[in-house]
Scaffold this active site. Structure first.
Site, PDB file in Angstrom:
ATOM      1  N   HIS A  10       0.828  -1.212   0.000  1.00  0.00           N
ATOM      2  CA  HIS A  10       0.000   0.000   0.000  1.00  0.00           C
ATOM      3  C   HIS A  10       0.863   1.263   0.000  1.00  0.00           C
ATOM      4  CE1 HIS A  10       0.943   0.925   4.178  1.00  0.00           C
ATOM      5  NE2 HIS A  10       0.769  -0.361   4.450  1.00  0.00           N
ATOM      6  N   GLU A  83      -0.902  -7.058   8.081  1.00  0.00           N
ATOM      7  CA  GLU A  83       0.391  -6.812   8.724  1.00  0.00           C
ATOM      8  C   GLU A  83       0.381  -7.380  10.147  1.00  0.00           C
ATOM      9  OE1 GLU A  83       3.579  -6.533   8.805  1.00  0.00           O
ATOM     10  OE2 GLU A  83       3.645  -4.731   7.548  1.00  0.00           O
TER      11      GLU A  83
END
Length: 206
Positions: A10, A83
């Site tokens: 991202h 994550e």
């Protein structure tokens, strides 16, 4: 059967800019990240998304990144590719945490077996991500099988996170020493994995 998986990190967030521990915190892209992704998309960096299958981790920064690069696309969320969960350390910097005993103990754990308070250990993160990657590979293989009589090559595009991508590449190339940070791409960048019969045959960084 040949196919491709594209892993995209991202864009830049305030967490990146301020060097914060953040993984499951659902923060958006920074204005700088939005501008950079637009520039990268206009440069032709990313593979053509026509007929691709799209995935995110469901967090805002991955959703925004997908839309900025490819527009609004039907996609699925693969939460196992999120994550690391930093628990009570989320959205805090080293400077804010350095005097905490539990932080010092966590940082001294070289094997990654200790989780931060209310979070997950590095080893648990690895195992979760690899399960998520196995799921992604299976989906890609099924897509490749369904397209076996067509000229187009199956492509799966997953927008996820730097640590996630690094864990995946580390699992592919385990013999490369000290490679966790080596594999983390810059925000908005990533890897194309060239698949043959459901296994990674080669990789290309972009």
């Amino acid at each position: 059967m040949e196919s491709k998986i594209c892993l995209i990190r991202h864009g830049i967030t305030e967490g990146n800019k301020n060097r914060l521990y953040y993984g499951h915190a659902d923060i958006p892209l920074a204005a700088e990240g939005i501008d950079e992704l637009k520039r990268l998309a206009e440069s032709g960096l990313y593979p053509d998304g026509v007929n691709a299958e799209f995935y995110t981790t469901g967090l805002r920064r991955t959703e925004q990144t997908l839309e900025l690069i490819y527009g609004r696309q039907k996609h699925e969320s693969l939460e196992k590719l999120k994550e690391l969960n930093f628990g009570s350390f989320e959205m805090k910097s080293h400077a804010e945490l350095k005097d905490l005993e539990e932080y010092r103990i966590w940082k001294s754990d070289k094997l990654g077996n200790l989780p931060p308070p209310n979070g997950e250990s590095l080893q648990a993160f690895y195992k979760r991500v690899i399960r998520g990657f196995d799921d992604l590979k299976e989906r890609n293989a099924l897509k490749a099988f369904s397209m076996r009589h067509k000229d187009d090559e199956a492509l799966s595009i997953a927008v996820c996170h730097g640590g996630t991508i690094s864990a995946i590449l580390e699992s592919i190339y385990p013999k490369v020493k000290d490679n966790f940070y080596k594999w983390i791409p810059d925000p908005g960048h990533g890897y194309i994995l060239f698949m043959e019969d459901g296994k990674v045959a080669d990789t290309e960084k972009f």
